[in-house]
Design a protein around this motif. Structure first.
Motif, PDB file in Angstrom:
ATOM      1  N   SER A  22      31.091  -9.569  19.745  1.00 18.15           N
ATOM      2  CA  SER A  22      30.538 -10.509  20.717  1.00 18.15           C
ATOM      3  C   SER A  22      30.940 -11.944  20.380  1.00 18.15           C
ATOM      4  CB  SER A  22      29.018 -10.352  20.839  1.00 18.15           C
ATOM      5  OG  SER A  22      28.397 -10.671  19.633  1.00 18.15           O
ATOM      6  N   VAL A  23      31.179 -12.230  19.105  1.00 18.48           N
ATOM      7  CA  VAL A  23      31.677 -13.555  18.730  1.00 18.48           C
ATOM      8  C   VAL A  23      33.088 -13.758  19.296  1.00 18.48           C
ATOM      9  CG1 VAL A  23      32.376 -15.030  16.807  1.00 18.48           C
ATOM     10  CG2 VAL A  23      30.299 -13.666  16.633  1.00 18.48           C
ATOM     11  N   TYR A  24      33.937 -12.749  19.072  1.00 19.46           N
ATOM     12  CA  TYR A  24      35.315 -12.823  19.568  1.00 19.46           C
ATOM     13  C   TYR A  24      35.345 -12.973  21.087  1.00 19.46           C
ATOM     14  CZ  TYR A  24      39.962 -11.137  20.901  1.00 19.46           C
ATOM     15  OH  TYR A  24      41.198 -11.007  21.463  1.00 19.46           O
ATOM     16  N   LEU A  25      34.598 -12.116  21.773  1.00 19.26           N
ATOM     17  CA  LEU A  25      34.635 -12.135  23.235  1.00 19.26           C
ATOM     18  C   LEU A  25      34.035 -13.416  23.795  1.00 19.26           C
ATOM     19  CD1 LEU A  25      33.762  -8.402  23.935  1.00 19.26           C
ATOM     20  CD2 LEU A  25      35.947  -9.534  24.404  1.00 19.26           C
ATOM     21  N   SER A  26      32.994 -13.952  23.132  1.00 24.64           N
ATOM     22  CA  SER A  26      32.413 -15.216  23.595  1.00 24.64           C
ATOM     23  C   SER A  26      33.455 -16.318  23.592  1.00 24.64           C
ATOM     24  CB  SER A  26      31.259 -15.631  22.676  1.00 24.64           C
ATOM     25  OG  SER A  26      30.194 -14.733  22.795  1.00 24.64           O
ATOM     26  N   ARG A  27      34.191 -16.413  22.492  1.00 26.13           N
ATOM     27  CA  ARG A  27      35.206 -17.461  22.389  1.00 26.13           C
ATOM     28  C   ARG A  27      36.288 -17.271  23.442  1.00 26.13           C
ATOM     29  NH1 ARG A  27      36.579 -18.619  16.027  1.00 26.13           N
ATOM     30  NH2 ARG A  27      34.435 -18.899  15.349  1.00 26.13           N
ATOM     31  N   GLU A  28      36.764 -16.035  23.568  1.00 19.39           N
ATOM     32  CA  GLU A  28      37.867 -15.782  24.484  1.00 19.39           C
ATOM     33  C   GLU A  28      37.449 -16.050  25.927  1.00 19.39           C
ATOM     34  OE1 GLU A  28      40.984 -15.139  23.717  1.00 19.39           O
ATOM     35  OE2 GLU A  28      40.508 -15.253  21.585  1.00 19.39           O
ATOM     36  N   LEU A  29      36.260 -15.587  26.290  1.00 20.87           N
ATOM     37  CA  LEU A  29      35.813 -15.779  27.672  1.00 20.87           C
ATOM     38  C   LEU A  29      35.565 -17.260  27.953  1.00 20.87           C
ATOM     39  CD1 LEU A  29      33.428 -12.713  28.119  1.00 20.87           C
ATOM     40  CD2 LEU A  29      35.716 -13.008  29.064  1.00 20.87           C
ATOM     41  N   GLN A  30      34.982 -17.949  26.975  1.00 19.43           N
ATOM     42  CA  GLN A  30      34.735 -19.373  27.138  1.00 19.43           C
ATOM     43  C   GLN A  30      36.058 -20.119  27.353  1.00 19.43           C
ATOM     44  OE1 GLN A  30      33.717 -21.599  23.780  1.00 19.43           O
ATOM     45  NE2 GLN A  30      32.815 -23.291  24.915  1.00 19.43           N
ATOM     46  N   MET A  31      37.071 -19.747  26.538  1.00 15.86           N
ATOM     47  CA  MET A  31      38.402 -20.357  26.656  1.00 15.86           C
ATOM     48  C   MET A  31      39.014 -20.141  28.028  1.00 15.86           C
ATOM     49  SD  MET A  31      40.433 -21.226  23.739  1.00 15.86           S
ATOM     50  CE  MET A  31      41.828 -20.204  24.208  1.00 15.86           C
ATOM     51  N   MET A  32      38.668 -19.003  28.655  1.00 18.80           N
ATOM     52  CA  MET A  32      39.224 -18.700  29.974  1.00 18.80           C
ATOM     53  C   MET A  32      38.396 -19.334  31.079  1.00 18.80           C
ATOM     54  SD  MET A  32      40.197 -14.705  29.423  1.00 18.80           S
ATOM     55  CE  MET A  32      41.108 -14.553  30.956  1.00 18.80           C
ATOM     56  N   GLY A  33      37.362 -20.084  30.694  1.00 13.14           N
ATOM     57  CA  GLY A  33      36.577 -20.793  31.690  1.00 13.14           C
ATOM     58  C   GLY A  33      35.331 -20.059  32.157  1.00 13.14           C
ATOM     59  N   PHE A  34      35.021 -18.908  31.537  1.00  9.08           N
ATOM     60  CA  PHE A  34      33.789 -18.218  31.896  1.00  9.08           C
ATOM     61  C   PHE A  34      32.590 -18.876  31.220  1.00  9.08           C
ATOM     62  CE2 PHE A  34      36.927 -14.909  32.627  1.00  9.08           C
ATOM     63  CZ  PHE A  34      36.503 -14.400  33.853  1.00  9.08           C
ATOM     64  N   ASP A  35      31.460 -18.779  31.879  1.00 15.36           N
ATOM     65  CA  ASP A  35      30.211 -19.291  31.346  1.00 15.36           C
ATOM     66  C   ASP A  35      29.430 -18.073  30.840  1.00 15.36           C
ATOM     67  OD1 ASP A  35      28.321 -21.152  30.797  1.00 15.36           O
ATOM     68  OD2 ASP A  35      27.685 -21.455  32.877  1.00 15.36           O
ATOM     69  N   VAL A  36      29.355 -17.905  29.514  1.00 13.57           N
ATOM     70  CA  VAL A  36      28.669 -16.727  28.955  1.00 13.57           C
ATOM     71  C   VAL A  36      27.169 -17.005  28.875  1.00 13.57           C
ATOM     72  CG1 VAL A  36      28.469 -15.155  26.990  1.00 13.57           C
ATOM     73  CG2 VAL A  36      30.717 -16.046  27.639  1.00 13.57           C
ATOM     74  N   LEU A  37      26.379 -16.251  29.619  1.00 16.95           N
ATOM     75  CA  LEU A  37      24.930 -16.511  29.681  1.00 16.95           C
ATOM     76  C   LEU A  37      24.116 -15.625  28.756  1.00 16.95           C
ATOM     77  CD1 LEU A  37      24.141 -17.027  33.457  1.00 16.95           C
ATOM     78  CD2 LEU A  37      24.971 -18.650  31.779  1.00 16.95           C
ATOM     79  N   TYR A  38      24.580 -14.409  28.523  1.00 12.43           N
ATOM     80  CA  TYR A  38      23.788 -13.455  27.739  1.00 12.43           C
ATOM     81  C   TYR A  38      24.663 -12.632  26.806  1.00 12.43           C
ATOM     82  CZ  TYR A  38      20.392 -14.072  31.579  1.00 12.43           C
ATOM     83  OH  TYR A  38      19.529 -14.584  32.509  1.00 12.43           O
ATOM     84  N   HIS A  39      24.108 -12.283  25.652  1.00 13.31           N
ATOM     85  CA  HIS A  39      24.584 -11.155  24.847  1.00 13.31           C
ATOM     86  C   HIS A  39      23.472 -10.109  24.876  1.00 13.31           C
ATOM     87  CE1 HIS A  39      27.158 -13.817  21.897  1.00 13.31           C
ATOM     88  NE2 HIS A  39      27.583 -13.893  23.137  1.00 13.31           N
ATOM     89  N   TYR A  40      23.844  -8.880  25.116  1.00 20.15           N
ATOM     90  CA  TYR A  40      22.878  -7.792  25.013  1.00 20.15           C
ATOM     91  C   TYR A  40      23.400  -6.767  24.014  1.00 20.15           C
ATOM     92  CZ  TYR A  40      21.463  -9.285  29.778  1.00 20.15           C
ATOM     93  OH  TYR A  40      21.049  -9.987  30.879  1.00 20.15           O
ATOM     94  N   THR A  41      22.503  -6.171  23.243  1.00 21.42           N
ATOM     95  CA  THR A  41      22.873  -5.006  22.443  1.00 21.42           C
ATOM     96  C   THR A  41      21.884  -3.901  22.751  1.00 21.42           C
ATOM     97  OG1 THR A  41      23.653  -6.431  20.672  1.00 21.42           O
ATOM     98  CG2 THR A  41      23.291  -4.115  20.122  1.00 21.42           C
ATOM     99  N   VAL A  42      22.410  -2.716  22.972  1.00 22.56           N
ATOM    100  CA  VAL A  42      21.540  -1.599  23.332  1.00 22.56           C
ATOM    101  C   VAL A  42      22.101  -0.336  22.676  1.00 22.56           C
ATOM    102  CG1 VAL A  42      22.783  -1.069  25.480  1.00 22.56           C
ATOM    103  CG2 VAL A  42      20.336  -0.575  25.320  1.00 22.56           C
ATOM    104  N   GLY A  43      21.243   0.636  22.396  1.00 25.04           N
ATOM    105  CA  GLY A  43      21.692   1.876  21.767  1.00 25.04           C
ATOM    106  C   GLY A  43      22.363   2.805  22.767  1.00 25.04           C
ATOM    107  N   ASP A  44      22.719   3.984  22.295  1.00 25.39           N
ATOM    108  CA  ASP A  44      23.383   4.950  23.168  1.00 25.39           C
ATOM    109  C   ASP A  44      22.329   5.666  24.012  1.00 25.39           C
ATOM    110  OD1 ASP A  44      26.169   4.664  22.042  1.00 25.39           O
ATOM    111  OD2 ASP A  44      25.074   5.198  20.231  1.00 25.39           O
ATOM    112  N   ASN A  45      21.828   4.973  25.009  1.00 25.39           N
ATOM    113  CA  ASN A  45      20.744   5.489  25.842  1.00 25.39           C
ATOM    114  C   ASN A  45      21.061   5.114  27.287  1.00 25.39           C
ATOM    115  OD1 ASN A  45      18.257   5.000  27.451  1.00 25.39           O
ATOM    116  ND2 ASN A  45      17.253   5.861  25.641  1.00 25.39           N
ATOM    117  N   ALA A  46      21.318   6.130  28.126  1.00 24.58           N
ATOM    118  CA  ALA A  46      21.840   5.874  29.471  1.00 24.58           C
ATOM    119  C   ALA A  46      20.871   5.041  30.316  1.00 24.58           C
ATOM    120  CB  ALA A  46      22.148   7.201  30.162  1.00 24.58           C
TER     121      ALA A  46
END
Lengths: 411, 411
Positions: A22-46
């Motif tokens: 999520s650190v990597y993706l936050s930086r990359e998305l921010q660099m591409m001009g996206f506004d990252v509002l949330y990080h979520y983590t969830v288990g393997d539960n549909a």
């Protein structure tokens, strides 16, 4: 465009691994001009996965998910994503063939449950995974996009860089160029302050500073219609940054300080040896991490005690008694001792109080002397950091050694 | 009881820092018997914060939040939490006094905006923060509990350990004891397999394995009515684990391998010197990280080239030519050379192929020889790892050196 990052995996909720994706993706998305509002983590539960996806889409147009694409029964990301995006899974033949090739190359039969990884949403754009068996994909529905990437960081990065980033760029109708400038000898806040009008004054190119361990870096990114235009915008901004803060910047290609120095020593055929007291071998360890350094690296001495300094480096008892082990005189004598013992063209030394104990009012924790003898010319640098953390002080002293050498080699 | 962890801070969404708080809290809560269902990260935005809290309380009875308790305008956690829990903020005089004391101790006037940190929910149980100015707190409403902790990891840990954990324990009507056993020379999956029936067979004590860099650890935890009962249950399980897998375990108090070895050398007054080739100084760096080691550490040699091995350690040209730099014979000769140069009682050496390049079919990447000379008795250890990553191989070789020394000292 607003985005959320979703990490799937029970091992993350157990605290067994750190979420670097999520650190990597936050930086990359921010660099591409996206506004990252949330990080979520969830288990393997549909059920929870679907709930999170629906919650994320209330605010965001893009969700980038990692993990849960594996071959086992508890890997449920694809099913949940298909459901939320009103699609269904079907066997994707090219992915199955790619997987079969991987196993035949390893001379191993493909386990039956691996086939599950080739079942993908019917409308998805498939992202081939050159590092593993789980393909990624993008799935759109009514203006909302989900990108699914494999969980292992190496696979995730590879699929993002080669497939997901170009996909997102093509959607956004632009090409991104970027450059990383690395700086030493300046704190992030001072660095940012010097560039504040450049950082705040425009939307493209964007500038972002990052604090590292004892150093900091600056990313310049531009999104234009063509690679040439984006590259030119980045180059123009780089010139403005260099004119303002060039004295701090040691690298414009991502190389760290040991690599910058190591490459110069190798290409200049400059033999190098070191003597370390407070850093305990960390300088030699970093320098010998540079590929090809064995051609020029002579000897590293770790002379922690006064006796070792005297015996291996011929530092005189007078100097050690009169000025102390942590002194300019001792640092200089250590560098000369290395020269005598090895004959290397570059001889570097370090002595200091790394902490947390051992400091005095006169010689506090963080006081470090660096000696440097290059082709007969001797210099000495004094450092005073205010940090009492031993590991931090060691790392900072070693970076300062490399920075000092780098500047001397530039002359 | 089901729990969620909520991290507040825009810098996390930017990818500027790694979220280590949620890793720490996941482990701690899991150890206390909580079932962690979600991690959330959100910026300093009151609306989104409240939405996340309400979403979390659909599934969970406990939310542990970190960050957003600072003195600036964009620190909004308390306001949002109060709102969701149907409370309001009021000035908490003891917290204001504690803050004023901190500033008067530093001889600095307290900035006006710091007072904001003493405004806390009226019904909250306040958690004093001995490491900083922002107090934490717990706030309950209708069977749902929110715990708020400061964001900086050091402050967060301190408030959790000293205040939040006892608070949660008192709620759950039990006392927890735990122990960490550290192991080397066994992969996590093999380690887990050997203990599988112990891990799966019961609910208290609980056992959890964690993979580290080249090593792994096991946490045993028990929750009982009293400290004595919990401690006895942990001790009993520890005996069963030791009988089964004791040969891998080197520490039962959290100490890492360099610390375990360093302490033995210091208490036994055993002088130590080293010579390193492939690890480039990392052994010396780790050993000199142990407080008090200067009393016994003699010299560290980093002899990367054949010439350095010959000149500093008197490794003969015959040995280097006949057997090669990476060989049992060279490792043994290096250790003897260290002994000659320093006279230390313990002399240790290492030579190997760290990779990623430099491997041959006969001497592949990961092949490492460790020489050890203790009070005249010589041993040599051969390692073969299958990893091509240079940093990993270096770290593993150094751990193996410490492990070998540890076993020799035990005899």
């Amino acid at each position: 465009m607003r985005a959320a990052i979703l990490s799937v995996g029970t091992e993350l909720l157990f605290g067994q691994i750190i979420n670097t994706n999520s650190v990597y993706l936050s930086r990359e998305l921010q660099m591409m001009g996206f506004d990252v509002l949330y990080h979520y983590t969830v288990g393997d539960n549909a059920g929870r996965l679907k709930e999170i996806l629906r919650a994320a889409f209330k605010d965001c147009e893009l969700v980038v998910a990692t993990g849960g694409l594996g071959p086992t029964q508890d890997d449920l990301t694809k099913e949940a994503v298909s459901d939320v995006q009103e699609d269904h899974l079907r066997l994707h033949e090219p992915s199955l063939e790619a997987m079969e090739k991987i196993f035949s190359r390893m001379n191993r039969p493909m386990p039956e449950n691996n086939k599950k990884q080739a079942w993908l949403p019917s409308r998805a754009v498939i992202f081939e995974n050159s590092e593993g068996t789980a393909p990624g994909f993008a799935l759109e529905n009514g203006g909302k996009t989900i990108i699914c990437l494999p969980g292992p960081p190496r696979e995730m990065k590879s699929v993002f860089e080669n497939k997901a980033r170009p996909f997102l760029q093509s959607k956004s109708g632009g090409v991104i160029a970027h450059k990383i400038l690395r700086a030493f000898g300046v704190g992030e806040s001072v660095f940012e302050t010097e560039l504040l009008d450049l950082i705040g004054g425009q939307t493209d190119p964007t500038l972002a500073t990052y604090a590292g361990e004892g150093e900091c870096s600056l990313r310049i990114a531009s999104k234009r219609e063509s690679e040439a235009l984006a590259g030119a915008a980045v180059a123009d901004m780089e010139r403005r940054v260099m004119a303002r803060a060039g004295r701090y910047i040691y690298s414009d290609n991502g190389d760290d300080l040991p690599t910058v120095v190591g490459k110069k020593l190798i290409s200049g055929k400059i033999s190098v040896s070191s003597a370390e007291s407070c850093t305990g071998g960390l300088f030699a360890e970093k320098l010998t991490g540079v590929p090809g350094i064995s051609a020029v690296f002579g000897m590293g001495f770790v002379t922690y005690s006064n006796r070792a300094k005297a015996e291996a480096l011929s530092v005189s008892e007078e100097i050690l008694e009169k000025y102390g082990a942590v002194s300019e005189e001792t640092a200089r004598a250590m560098a000369r001792g290395v020269r005598e013992a090895t004959g290397s063209r570059l001889c570097v030394s370090v002595t200091g109080v790394a902490g947390p104990g051992g400091g005095t009012p006169e010689k506090p924790v963080g006081l470090v002397y660096i000696g440097c003898l290059l082709d007969g010319k001797e210099t000495c640098l004094e450092l005073r950091s205010r940090d009492v953390n031993r590991a931090w002080n060691r790392n900072y002293a070693v970076l300062a050694m490399f920075d000092h050498i780098n500047k001397r080699l530039a002359r």
